[in-house]
Design a protein around this motif. Structure first.
Motif, PDB file in Angstrom:
ATOM      1  N   THR A 346       0.848  -1.198   0.000  1.00  0.00           N
ATOM      2  CA  THR A 346       0.000   0.000   0.000  1.00  0.00           C
ATOM      3  C   THR A 346       0.878   1.241   0.000  1.00  0.00           C
ATOM      4  O   THR A 346       2.066   1.197   0.372  1.00  0.00           O
ATOM      5  CB  THR A 346      -0.913   0.033   1.237  1.00  0.00           C
ATOM      6  N   GLN A 347       0.270   2.336  -0.389  1.00  0.00           N
ATOM      7  CA  GLN A 347       0.989   3.614  -0.417  1.00  0.00           C
ATOM      8  C   GLN A 347       0.211   4.636   0.404  1.00  0.00           C
ATOM      9  O   GLN A 347      -1.000   4.760   0.228  1.00  0.00           O
ATOM     10  CB  GLN A 347       1.164   4.100  -1.852  1.00  0.00           C
ATOM     11  N   ILE A 348       0.909   5.294   1.325  1.00  0.00           N
ATOM     12  CA  ILE A 348       0.259   6.300   2.156  1.00  0.00           C
ATOM     13  C   ILE A 348       0.931   7.642   1.922  1.00  0.00           C
ATOM     14  O   ILE A 348       2.047   7.721   1.382  1.00  0.00           O
ATOM     15  CB  ILE A 348       0.346   5.921   3.656  1.00  0.00           C
ATOM     16  N   GLN A 349       0.235   8.686   2.349  1.00  0.00           N
ATOM     17  CA  GLN A 349       0.770  10.039   2.219  1.00  0.00           C
ATOM     18  C   GLN A 349       1.676  10.324   3.408  1.00  0.00           C
ATOM     19  O   GLN A 349       1.256  10.255   4.569  1.00  0.00           O
ATOM     20  CB  GLN A 349      -0.390  11.048   2.162  1.00  0.00           C
ATOM     21  N   GLY A 350       2.941  10.648   3.148  1.00  0.00           N
ATOM     22  CA  GLY A 350       3.899  10.923   4.222  1.00  0.00           C
ATOM     23  C   GLY A 350       3.619  12.215   4.955  1.00  0.00           C
ATOM     24  O   GLY A 350       3.868  12.330   6.162  1.00  0.00           O
ATOM     25  N   ILE A 351       3.073  13.200   4.229  1.00  0.00           N
ATOM     26  CA  ILE A 351       2.745  14.495   4.846  1.00  0.00           C
ATOM     27  C   ILE A 351       1.250  14.718   4.645  1.00  0.00           C
ATOM     28  O   ILE A 351       0.821  15.402   3.698  1.00  0.00           O
ATOM     29  CB  ILE A 351       3.554  15.657   4.191  1.00  0.00           C
ATOM     30  N   PRO A 352       0.431  14.176   5.506  1.00  0.00           N
ATOM     31  CA  PRO A 352      -1.019  14.316   5.296  1.00  0.00           C
ATOM     32  C   PRO A 352      -1.526  15.725   5.573  1.00  0.00           C
ATOM     33  O   PRO A 352      -2.623  16.070   5.120  1.00  0.00           O
ATOM     34  CB  PRO A 352      -1.625  13.316   6.282  1.00  0.00           C
ATOM     35  N   GLY A 353      -0.813  16.533   6.300  1.00  0.00           N
ATOM     36  CA  GLY A 353      -1.235  17.906   6.529  1.00  0.00           C
ATOM     37  C   GLY A 353      -1.733  18.142   7.935  1.00  0.00           C
ATOM     38  O   GLY A 353      -2.108  17.220   8.669  1.00  0.00           O
ATOM     39  N   VAL A 354      -1.761  19.408   8.307  1.00  0.00           N
ATOM     40  CA  VAL A 354      -2.067  19.768   9.673  1.00  0.00           C
ATOM     41  C   VAL A 354      -3.530  19.535  10.018  1.00  0.00           C
ATOM     42  O   VAL A 354      -3.891  19.427  11.195  1.00  0.00           O
ATOM     43  CB  VAL A 354      -1.668  21.245   9.918  1.00  0.00           C
ATOM     44  N   THR A 355      -4.357  19.446   9.009  1.00  0.00           N
ATOM     45  CA  THR A 355      -5.792  19.245   9.259  1.00  0.00           C
ATOM     46  C   THR A 355      -6.213  17.782   9.132  1.00  0.00           C
ATOM     47  O   THR A 355      -7.406  17.467   9.165  1.00  0.00           O
ATOM     48  CB  THR A 355      -6.616  20.089   8.266  1.00  0.00           C
ATOM     49  N   SER A 356      -5.252  16.887   8.986  1.00  0.00           N
ATOM     50  CA  SER A 356      -5.576  15.484   8.719  1.00  0.00           C
ATOM     51  C   SER A 356      -5.950  14.712   9.979  1.00  0.00           C
ATOM     52  O   SER A 356      -6.476  13.603   9.884  1.00  0.00           O
ATOM     53  CB  SER A 356      -4.403  14.791   8.044  1.00  0.00           C
TER      54      SER A 356
END
Length: 1116
Positions: A346-356
């Motif tokens: 699977t692939q995930i977002q390394g920097i999902p963001g401050v609102t994640s």
């Protein structure tokens, strides 16, 4: 048991009319309430005549032993001594011309030193391993520590001018040269290792993020320990090259380093702004940094083209590089790794963001063992627990074992650098204002940056990326760079230049700190590093700094070097807080800081936090740092740092001494705590040299370096005229004390006469509750000679005054025969003659002596005297039981003294003694008075004999007539006893009306008469010479006029001396109860004669008088 000698002395005594019709003067000894007849009846056959006046306060040993069950320990006062130390004025430094204000001089330099390599290279990993909460606690603790230290430092820095040396100068001038040198070296080592840490950070950025291909030791294809070793070797090679380059730059032109400082600081600020900009951007447009997971394991992105096992190309299924990494071929039927087969990619977002909402996942810690695979929380995975891990090089692995205290040690260096402003205090326009404001603002700013970074990193970045220390899962990017806007390279280059600048600053500051320490000359072997080039640049110090920094480079791991420098900085900060707390609590007059927002409680809290963090970081590094500091402290103390800076340790010593003295005044010490605190009365010759150095040898043997010792001496004259002689005498005493290894204080008193000076020493020695309880003095030698008469009188006054002051008294007889400290007795005995009990000091002294190597092999024998009505067998049993309870090992013997008649020799010796006293009295008179007195005394003497014995009037010459008529007719014993041609007379008893001089002798002839100096013989001449005995019995009328108290005392002295000589003649030392002193002036000569008779024929004698309190106890 008995308390102090309270009823000993009441007035001088006077004549009484009890008993015989002939008017007799009362006894010249203490206590005269009963007549001589009653005394004679009470102590008849007791052999206690010498001690009969003290029986009310000092009982016989037999009566003491009979009441052994009631033995108790009484507490009496013990006075000791404390010598106050003089503080010299602190040395002043020249202040350079002020140039900079608060921002340029303090704020920005502190910002540059505080923000640095840890923020860029390790902060994200710290948040990932420790969690947001744990890391926030670490940051808060460290920032609080530096803030509290800054408050203390501000108070110290605004209490005067702080020259070059910064924190070293503050600590050394506040805590003294020993602490200053120790902490100064620690601060120097911390700054030097900080330089190594910055250089290692610089090389890490260069080789991992900028030019990985430049590695000398290639890491491609290596796994585990081999890859780690290759990385460390690359760090060592490049680190040594960079260190050499930086050292050359600092050596050639340090001014360029200072000019580039602002450029490097601009890089740091720009990088931090880029991170904050990137965080804001993540709220609406997160950057694309995908992380590939196999199951829940994080994969290394290098060598992976697509995060999938297979892809569809046209109508065919094609395997990817990831497939080929885990399988033995590129075909679908290949044999693959079991974990790869059972789990999906699977692939995930390394920097999902401050609102994640990722903050909730990163809230708590995730500590990992070394070489364990980085796993994503909450993602399912199929795993066979028994299956071995294969292809581990394809996963992101933990390079070290992480735990909370490790994180503390790694993080703390990021908050150091708060001293940068105080180090430049000489260059500031208004240091009193700029240092507190600039330092506290810088700490506040950087603390905000660190705390906000912890929260923002946890809120923006996924946990697997945070724990990926080297960014292997995000294409090898610097993790904090993935957040930055507009590009990660802003952070990479900004952090690279900031670490280079910080390394140069460390290599610039550390040598100057070492130079400041060396120029203070408190550490002798560092003096060479105080020299440098003609312009003052510390060349040799720079060379040493580079060598020490190379040690840190050879360690090669930033994570291993960081805790080392944390120790040294924390120790420095701890002592800054201690210095402020001490100065505040002691309220020294010079403590007037302009910075008012400090408190001793804050300083103590800061000190406690520093100590806590030291052991949290690494307990073994903390111990090593403390051992280094302790060794330096003891070395400076051993070398004798001749610096007096008015430091706080001197103040706390005085305060502690005052507190201890006040506590001593609150109550008397317990018997178990009693030890002889000795005042040694030394004699001086005409050149102010010590006459009897063996007194100090005995003192050293008694004390063995424990307790209080005051060595006193007297100088005759006035203080204004004889001060130089007193200083010479004091130097002689100190030198002799050093030779004899006597630890104590010397005191020289100047007075118009030696008698008053000695009295002043006895009265005023010591301070408060810390003063002497025992006086040690030598028995006056040749006391019968005229030139020694003043010493005889002084000695008797010392005995009187110690008795009145309830002080114990030790009198050495034949002090020249006592052993020096270099001698050794291989055998022999220390004999104790315990006649009366006056506190137990007589028993304690031989025990103390045997602690010293001189007397260690001597055995103790205790003798006590049994009277006719005592049960000697029971006394011996009781005494052995008593010694057993006291834990003393000694042989015991009870000596039985049978009743015997007073011999003619005793009467004759007493007669000669009284005649001598009368003669000495006449030598005070003028020529005309002497002529009249001679005839008067002669007539009175003859008339008295006729009235007393009318039937025994023989035409014989009196003893007095024989004594001056011709030396060939004098009895042998009279020739022996009357010594000293010019003996100074003392008043005699008016009840001894024996004429000393015949009328036929003219005054001129009397002045010219010669006295022999023969030594007394112990044998009774009357026994050896029957003719002499016959003559003595013909003088019985004169015996009846003798003072019967003196006769009894002489009889007891002779009897006791005979027993002591018989038993203890070969003893190495004889300890003996000393009789009480004469109460008035009329018995001085007789008293000295009694002591001579009592100790006759013995080599070394120590006469002991207790102080009227118990000094030994059978209780634990």
């Amino acid at each position: 048991m008995l308390n102090n000698l309270t009823e000993c002395e009441e007035g001088d005594g006077g004549p009484n009319s009890q008993g015989d019709a002939t008017s007799k003067e009362s006894s010249p000894f203490i206590n005269s309430s009963t007549s001589d007849v009653e005394k004679s009846q009470q102590y008849d056959g007791k052999h206690m005549a010498l001690f009969e006046e003290e029986m009310d306060t000092s009982p016989m040993v037999s009566s003491l032993l009979s009441s052994l069950a009631n033995y108790s320990n009484l507490t009496q006062g013990s006075k000791e001594h404390e010598e106050a130390e003089n503080n010299e004025e602190a040395r002043k430094k020249t202040v350079q011309a002020p140039r900079m204000g608060t921002v340029m001089g303090v704020y920005l330099p502190c910002m540059q030193n505080i923000l640095g390599v840890i923020l860029f290279l390790r902060m994200t990993w710290l948040v990932g391993a420790g969690g947001v909460l744990g890391t926030f606690i670490i940051v808060f603790m460290c920032c609080s520590t530096t803030m509290l230290t800054a408050i203390s430092m501000s108070a110290i820095a605004t209490n005067g001018v702080v020259p070059a040396g910064g924190s070293y100068y503050m600590i050394s001038r506040s805590l003294g040269p020993e602490f200053g040198g120790a902490v100064g070296i620690c601060f120097y080592l911390g700054t030097t290792f900080a330089g190594a840490m910055y250089i290692l950070g610089c090389i890490e950025i260069l080789l991992i993020y900028i030019v990985p291909a430049a590695a000398v030791f290639k890491m491609e294809g290596l796994e585990g320990a081999e890859a780690e070793a290759a990385l460390l070797n690359n760090m060592r090679v490049y680190g040594t090259i960079v260190l050499s380059f930086m050292a050359i730059v600092v050596f050639v032109g340090v001014k360029y380093v200072n000019k580039l400082a602002l450029v490097f600081l601009a890089c740091v600020i720009l990088s931090i702004l880029a991170v904050y900009a990137g965080v804001i951007k993540t709220s609406f447009d997160p950057p694309f940094f995908p992380v590939c997971l196999l199951g829940n394991r994080t994969l290394v992105s290098k060598g992976i083209d697509i995060c999938a096992k297979t892809i569809e190309q046209g109508n065919a299924t094609v395997t990817t590089k990831l497939w080929r990494a885990f399988c033995d071929s590129e075909f679908l039927n290949a044999t693959c790794d079991e974990y790869f087969t059972n789990n999906n990619v699977t692939q995930i977002q390394g920097i999902p963001g401050v609102t994640s909402g990722i903050l909730a996942e990163n809230l708590f810690s995730t500590f990992m063992e070394k070489n364990t695979i980085l796993e994503k929380r909450g993602v399912p995975a199929v795993l066979d627990p028994e299956a071995p891990v294969t292809n581990s090089n394809r996963y992101v692995l933990a390079d070290i074992t992480s735990f909370f205290t490790l994180l503390v040690g790694i993080y703390f260096p990021s908050v150091t650098g708060i001293m940068a402003g105080s180090n430049r205090s000489g260059d500031l326009q208004d240091a009193q204002k700029s240092i507190p404001v600039g330092t506290i603002l810088a700490i506040t700013t950087t603390s905000f940056i660190y705390m906000s970074s912890v929260i923002l990193f946890g809120a923006c970045v996924d946990g697997v990326v945070l724990r990926d220390k080297f960014g292997e899962g995000v294409n090898g990017n610097l993790v904090i760079g993935t957040l930055a806007w507009p590009s990660p390279w802003v952070i990479v280059f900004g952090s690279f230049f900031s670490t280079c600048g910080a390394g140069l600053q460390s290599l610039t500051g550390a040598p100057r700190l070492l130079q400041a320490i060396a120029r203070d000359s408190i550490i002798p072997f560092l003096r060479v590093f105080g020299h440098g080039k003609a312009n003052g640049e510390p060349t040799w110090a720079l060379l040493l700094t580079a060598c020490i920094c190379e040690i840190g480079i050879l360690i090669a791991s930033l994570d291993a070097v960081a805790p080392i420098l944390s120790m040294f900085f924390l120790m420095c900060y701890m002592f800054v807080n201690l210095a402020c707390a001490l100065q505040t609590l002691l309220r020294t007059p010079n403590w007037r800081p302009r910075f008012k927002f400090y408190h001793w409680a804050l300083s103590l809290l800061g000190m406690s936090l520093c100590l806590t963090l030291m052991f949290l970081c690494s307990w073994y590094y903390a111990i090593v740092a403390m051992v280094i500091a302790s060794c330096i402290y003891k070395y400076i103390e051993f070398c004798g740092a001749e610096k007096e800076w008015g430091d706080g340790i001197r103040g706390i010593s005085l305060s502690a001494a005052r507190y201890a003295l006040m506590r001593l005044e609150e109550g008397p010490p317990h018997t178990k705590n009693w030890r002889p605190q000795i005042l040694v009365l030394m004699g001086l010759d005409g050149e102010q040299s010590v006459e009897q150095p063996r007194l100090l040898s005995l003192t050293s043997q008694l004390k063995a370096g424990k307790g209080l010792t005051i060595v006193g001496a007297c100088v005759e004259g006035t203080y204004l005229n004889n001060q130089p002689q007193a200083q010479t005498a004091d130097q002689s005493l100190r030198k002799l004390m050093e030779v004899e290894k006597v630890k104590g204080f010397s005191q020289v008193v100047i007075s118009s006469n030696l008698r008053d000076a000695t009295s002043h020493l006895i009265q005023a020695g010591g301070l408060g509750g810390l003063r002497h309880n025992t006086v040690l003095v030598s028995f006056p030698k040749n006391w019968r000679q005229a030139e020694e008469r003043h010493r005889c009188r002084n000695f008797i006054e010392v005995v009187r005054e110690t008795t009145a002051a309830h002080l114990a008294l030790l009198v050495t007889k034949n002090i020249s025969a006592y052993p020096s400290n270099g001698e050794r007795f291989t055998e022999g005995h220390i004999d104790v003659w315990w006649i009366v009990h006056d506190g137990g000091l007589l028993m304690l002294l031989p025990f103390l002596l045997r602690q010293h190597k001189v007397w260690r092999k001597c055995k103790i024998r205790i003798f006590t005297v049994a009277q006719m009505d005592d049960n000697s067998i029971q006394m011996k049993k009781d005494l052995m039981t008593f010694l057993y309870h006291l834990r003393f090992d000694a042989e015991v013997e009870v000596v039985e003294m049978h009743d015997s008649d007073i011999s003619a020799y005793t009467y004759e010796k007493t007669l000669v003694m009284e005649q001598r006293s009368q003669i000495l009295k006449e030598m005070h008179l003028t020529k005309n008075e002497r002529e009249r007195e001679i005839q008067s005394i002669t007539d009175v003497s003859r008339g008295s004999i006729r009235r007393k014995n009318p039937s025994n009037l023989h035409p014989q010459r009196s003893i007095a007539e024989e004594s001056v008529g011709g030396s060939e007719e004098k009895p042998e014993e009279e020739v022996q006893l009357i010594q000293g041609k010019n003996a100074t007379p003392t008043p005699t008893s008016p009840t001894s009306p024996i004429a000393p001089t015949p009328a036929a002798v003219s005054p001129g002839e009397e002045v010219q008469m010669t006295w022999t100096d023969d030594v007394e013989k112990p044998n009774n001449p009357a026994v050896a010479n029957p003719e002499s005995m016959k003559d003595m019995f013909n003088m019985k009328p004169e015996w009846e006029n003798l003072n019967q108290s003196n006769v009894r005392r002489m009889h007891h002295a002779q009897e006791l001396n005979g027993v002591i000589v018989k038993k203890s003649k070969e003893a190495k030392l004889v300890l003996l109860n000393m009789p009480g002193p004469p109460k008035n002036r009329n018995g001085e000569e007789n008293y000295m004669e009694f002591l001579e008779v009592l100790t006759e024929g013995l080599n070394r004698v120590l006469l002991v008088r207790g102080g009227g309190r118990e000094v030994i106890t059978i209780y634990s």
